[in-house]
Design a protein around this motif. Structure first.
Motif, mmCIF file in Angstrom:
data_model
loop_
_atom_site.group_PDB
_atom_site.id
_atom_site.type_symbol
_atom_site.label_atom_id
_atom_site.label_comp_id
_atom_site.label_asym_id
_atom_site.label_seq_id
_atom_site.Cartn_x
_atom_site.Cartn_y
_atom_site.Cartn_z
ATOM 1 N N SER A 3 0.884 -1.715 0.268
ATOM 2 C CA SER A 3 -0.101 0.042 0.145
ATOM 3 C C SER A 3 0.684 1.426 -0.029
ATOM 4 C CB SER A 3 -0.812 -0.074 0.950
ATOM 5 O OG SER A 3 -0.171 -0.462 2.054
ATOM 6 N N ARG A 4 1.954 1.315 0.084
ATOM 7 C CA ARG A 4 2.646 2.521 -0.176
ATOM 8 C C ARG A 4 2.932 2.862 -1.471
ATOM 9 N NH1 ARG A 4 7.454 -0.564 3.353
ATOM 10 N NH2 ARG A 4 5.996 -2.289 2.558
ATOM 11 N N TYR A 5 2.207 2.945 -2.366
ATOM 12 C CA TYR A 5 1.732 3.268 -3.970
ATOM 13 C C TYR A 5 0.589 3.911 -3.999
ATOM 14 C CZ TYR A 5 5.604 0.507 -5.431
ATOM 15 O OH TYR A 5 7.051 -0.681 -4.850
ATOM 16 N N LEU A 6 0.504 4.857 -4.361
ATOM 17 C CA LEU A 6 -1.026 5.556 -5.196
ATOM 18 C C LEU A 6 -2.398 4.346 -6.030
ATOM 19 C CD1 LEU A 6 0.016 9.368 -5.658
ATOM 20 C CD2 LEU A 6 -1.352 8.862 -4.003
ATOM 21 N N GLN A 7 -2.820 4.057 -4.680
ATOM 22 C CA GLN A 7 -4.085 3.046 -5.275
ATOM 23 C C GLN A 7 -5.700 3.385 -5.069
ATOM 24 O OE1 GLN A 7 -2.082 -0.124 -3.287
ATOM 25 N NE2 GLN A 7 -1.071 -0.818 -4.391
ATOM 26 N N ASP A 8 -6.294 3.593 -6.405
ATOM 27 C CA ASP A 8 -7.697 3.707 -6.255
ATOM 28 C C ASP A 8 -8.692 3.014 -4.795
ATOM 29 O OD1 ASP A 8 -7.431 5.989 -7.921
ATOM 30 O OD2 ASP A 8 -7.597 4.141 -9.797
ATOM 31 N N GLU A 9 -7.657 1.412 -5.244
ATOM 32 C CA GLU A 9 -9.117 0.408 -4.101
ATOM 33 C C GLU A 9 -9.137 0.788 -2.183
ATOM 34 O OE1 GLU A 9 -7.282 -1.434 -7.595
ATOM 35 O OE2 GLU A 9 -6.397 -0.275 -6.289
ATOM 36 N N VAL A 10 -8.029 1.077 -2.137
ATOM 37 C CA VAL A 10 -7.708 1.430 -0.581
ATOM 38 C C VAL A 10 -8.869 3.004 -0.505
ATOM 39 C CG1 VAL A 10 -5.795 2.471 -0.439
ATOM 40 C CG2 VAL A 10 -6.119 0.802 1.757
ATOM 41 N N LEU A 11 -8.132 3.526 -1.651
ATOM 42 C CA LEU A 11 -9.097 4.572 -1.066
ATOM 43 C C LEU A 11 -11.081 4.684 -0.913
ATOM 44 C CD1 LEU A 11 -6.201 7.440 -2.654
ATOM 45 C CD2 LEU A 11 -6.992 7.108 -0.595
ATOM 46 N N ASP A 12 -11.178 4.090 -1.806
ATOM 47 C CA ASP A 12 -12.394 4.286 -2.708
ATOM 48 C C ASP A 12 -13.095 2.868 -0.931
ATOM 49 O OD1 ASP A 12 -11.817 4.576 -5.356
ATOM 50 O OD2 ASP A 12 -11.762 3.357 -6.139
ATOM 51 N N GLY A 36 -1.556 -4.587 4.823
ATOM 52 C CA GLY A 36 -3.170 -3.899 4.220
ATOM 53 C C GLY A 36 -3.453 -3.206 3.940
ATOM 54 N N GLY A 37 -4.330 -3.132 3.739
ATOM 55 C CA GLY A 37 -5.244 -2.253 2.630
ATOM 56 C C GLY A 37 -4.754 -2.772 1.244
ATOM 57 N N ASN A 38 -4.190 -3.771 0.693
ATOM 58 C CA ASN A 38 -3.881 -4.331 0.125
ATOM 59 C C ASN A 38 -5.273 -4.048 -1.006
ATOM 60 O OD1 ASN A 38 -4.818 -6.687 -0.496
ATOM 61 N ND2 ASN A 38 -4.304 -6.844 1.441
ATOM 62 N N PRO A 39 -5.607 -4.030 -2.695
ATOM 63 C CA PRO A 39 -6.189 -4.122 -2.848
ATOM 64 C C PRO A 39 -6.886 -5.386 -3.747
ATOM 65 C CG PRO A 39 -4.424 -3.532 -4.344
ATOM 66 C CD PRO A 39 -4.116 -3.975 -3.116
ATOM 67 N N VAL A 40 -6.151 -6.452 -3.273
ATOM 68 C CA VAL A 40 -7.582 -7.969 -3.008
ATOM 69 C C VAL A 40 -8.416 -7.453 -1.769
ATOM 70 C CG1 VAL A 40 -6.774 -10.123 -3.272
ATOM 71 C CG2 VAL A 40 -5.570 -9.474 -4.691
ATOM 72 N N SER A 41 -7.970 -7.306 -1.222
ATOM 73 C CA SER A 41 -8.759 -7.472 0.335
ATOM 74 C C SER A 41 -9.468 -6.513 0.599
ATOM 75 C CB SER A 41 -7.408 -7.080 1.591
ATOM 76 O OG SER A 41 -6.854 -8.842 1.983
ATOM 77 N N MET A 42 -9.218 -5.380 0.027
ATOM 78 C CA MET A 42 -10.011 -3.827 -0.234
ATOM 79 C C MET A 42 -10.918 -4.351 -1.684
ATOM 80 S SD MET A 42 -8.640 -1.354 1.620
ATOM 81 C CE MET A 42 -8.546 -3.157 2.193
ATOM 82 N N ARG A 43 -10.738 -5.348 -2.865
ATOM 83 C CA ARG A 43 -11.493 -5.359 -3.199
ATOM 84 C C ARG A 43 -12.937 -6.142 -2.645
ATOM 85 N NH1 ARG A 43 -11.450 -5.192 -9.050
ATOM 86 N NH2 ARG A 43 -13.832 -5.730 -8.692
ATOM 87 N N ALA A 44 -12.212 -7.194 -1.709
ATOM 88 C CA ALA A 44 -12.901 -8.553 -0.746
ATOM 89 C C ALA A 44 -14.213 -7.407 0.020
ATOM 90 C CB ALA A 44 -12.190 -9.532 -0.398
ATOM 91 N N ALA A 45 -13.566 -6.800 0.510
ATOM 92 C CA ALA A 45 -14.236 -6.248 1.329
ATOM 93 C C ALA A 45 -15.629 -5.414 1.221
ATOM 94 C CB ALA A 45 -13.422 -4.953 2.562
ATOM 95 N N SER A 46 -15.084 -4.493 0.177
ATOM 96 C CA SER A 46 -16.052 -3.421 -0.634
ATOM 97 C C SER A 46 -16.905 -4.575 -1.274
ATOM 98 C CB SER A 46 -15.455 -3.108 -2.066
ATOM 99 O OG SER A 46 -16.335 -1.815 -2.512
#
Length: 466
Positions: free
Chosen positions: A117-126, A338-348
């Motif tokens: 998560s130390r890059y700019l990513q949409d998934e964690v912010l969404d 923590g907040g990786n894109p796959v987990s964030m998509r699952a949570a959403s």
């Protein structure tokens, strides 16, 4: 009325440095590896021996006859022989095993990218923006972890930094996770490994199993006494950490509102309220999305774990801005995945399911139905000590049949095993493991409820509750 267990944890922590490995608490409904595999089918015996060779016996198994699970669907698990077990226990798969919408979201993200998560990513912010919409405006920031244990560990560290104090108050049989810090304030592990010297515990089960009109005042008095103890010992109060359904204390949803009073007292004592929502959150209780909302409590930090991703490793800590700002002044925090894109998509996708299938209302409706019918079914049996529930979190006390009403953990285990034989999966809870615990996926249907109730009728008919 019993006094609070003030000082029990503090005093035992010092004594246990000498006794060390004594005082281990056994897992409720745990398989006893020391008894071997005699009497088990060949498949189970082979798997248990393989497990012991590579995993040892640290990782527990459920049931005297463990189940070889190979697939799941909704509120059902299937073993290697194709037997269908009704899952009335697994809250982690909160929107059902192998949920299609969650699976598709994860699969889609895996075709794109999954990095730290130390890059700019949409998934964690969404997801962060969406999650914070479920909270009061004062709880306006979130950090992500990989589990409830990590979440509670971070929350305790934030509370220390913000308050300048170390003291922590929990309930007398609390469980909050497995990191060193969190395990040290989880009395349900027993005293074989010393509990923290800065911990005070409060007994709540004797009040909340059958709360009277004075329940709030009694509990408030006990927590205030715990705060005084910690101040007198020089630790001060950093936090009260409370599982908002008090699952390991025996499933205690009663007297809604009392946690709000304790939060006010904690603030006056210089501490914070950390609401552990790993089990009570995400619509589980039916009457509120979060357990702390049932109590009208001014939570300062809220923690979540794997149910938020339907089992995909993830967790979160939601907090008030000044708390995070103070923590950031003291140290830096990062969690690689923590907040990786796959987990964030699952949570959403989990939030999609809760919203679109109206699972908050469903949990309340079907939970009320199950609890009401169980009370009618079991109310005339000597071994039934009462029922408590909030939505799809249900606890049934099992007592001795000699009219003394004493907890009966052996009878509780017999009922758990009998239901397992009838392919219905529940477990036990409470300090003495005498409370049947039902906590099924939120997608539990009326047909599932019928099957559970029929199985309980059969248990009653064979005399285990007479």
């Amino acid at each position: 009325m019993n006094e609070t267990q003030l000082g029990d944890a503090t005093n035992s922590a010092e004594n246990n440095t000498k006794t060390k490995q004594t005082g281990k608490k056994q897992l409720a409904n745990g398989f006893d590896f020391s008894k071997g595999t005699q009497g088990l089918d060949a498949d189970s015996a082979t798997l248990i021996e393989r497990r012991k060779r590579v995993l040892g016996t640290l990782g527990p198994l459920f049931y005297n006859q463990p189940i070889h699970v190979v697939r799941g669907q909704g509120a059902h698990l299937f073993d290697a022989q194709g037997n269908d077990y009704l899952d009335c226990y697994n809250n982690v798969a909160c929107v059902g095993h192998v949920n299609a919408h969650v699976r598709e979201a994860v699969a889609d993200q895996l075709t794109r990218q999954d990095t730290h998560s130390r890059y700019l990513q949409d998934e964690v912010l969404d997801y962060a923006e969406r999650l914070l919409g479920y909270f009061p405006q004062t709880l306006d920031h979130v950090s992500f972890t990989n589990s409830g244990s990590e979440s509670n560990d971070l929350a305790l560290r934030m509370a220390r930094a913000y308050t300048g104090n170390r003291g922590v108050v929990v309930t007398s049989n609390a469980y909050h996770g497995i990191t060193d810090l969190v395990a040290s304030i989880s009395p349900s592990f027993g005293t074989g490994i010393p509990l923290a010297s800065f911990l005070a515990t409060v007994e709540v089960a004797d009040v909340l199993k059958n709360p009277g009109p004075d329940a709030e005042e009694i509990l408030l008095g006990r927590f205030e006494a715990a705060f005084r103890q910690l101040h007198d010992a020089g630790y001060g109060v950093s936090a009260v950490l409370l599982d908002q359904i008090f699952s390991s204390d025996g499933v205690l949803p009663g007297a809604p509102g009392w946690v709000g009073r304790v939060a006010q007292a904690a603030h006056e004592a210089g501490g914070l309220l950390i609401a552990d929502e790993v089990q009570s959150g995400f619509a589980r209780t039916g009457d509120a999305f979060w357990g702390f909302q049932r109590h009208n409590a001014d939570a300062d930090i809220v923690t979540m774990g794997k149910p938020m991703g339907n089992g995909i490793p993830t967790g979160a800590v939601v907090y008030k801005t000044p708390i995070g700002d103070r923590f950031a002044e003291c140290t830096r925090y990062f969690n690689t995945f923590g907040g990786n894109p796959v987990s964030m998509r699952a949570a959403s996708a989990v939030l999609d399911e809760i919203e679109q299938r109206e699972l908050l209302r469903h949990a309340e409706t079907i939970g009320d139905r199950i609890a009401g019918e169980l009370e009618s079914l079991l109310g005339d049996t000597p071994g039934f000590g009462g029922i408590r529930h909030a939505g799809l979190f249900i606890g049934l006390d099992i007592t001795s049949r000699d009219n003394r009403g004493l907890p009966d953990p052996a009878a509780t285990q017999r009922i758990v095993d009998e239901l397992r034989t009838r392919k219905v999966l529940i477990s036990a809870s409470g300090a003495d493991a005498s409370t049947l615990k039902l906590r099924p996926p939120l997608v539990f249907s009326d047909a599932d409820a019928d099957r559970l109730l029929d199985a309980m009728q059969q248990v009653k008919s064979v005399g285990l509750l007479r």
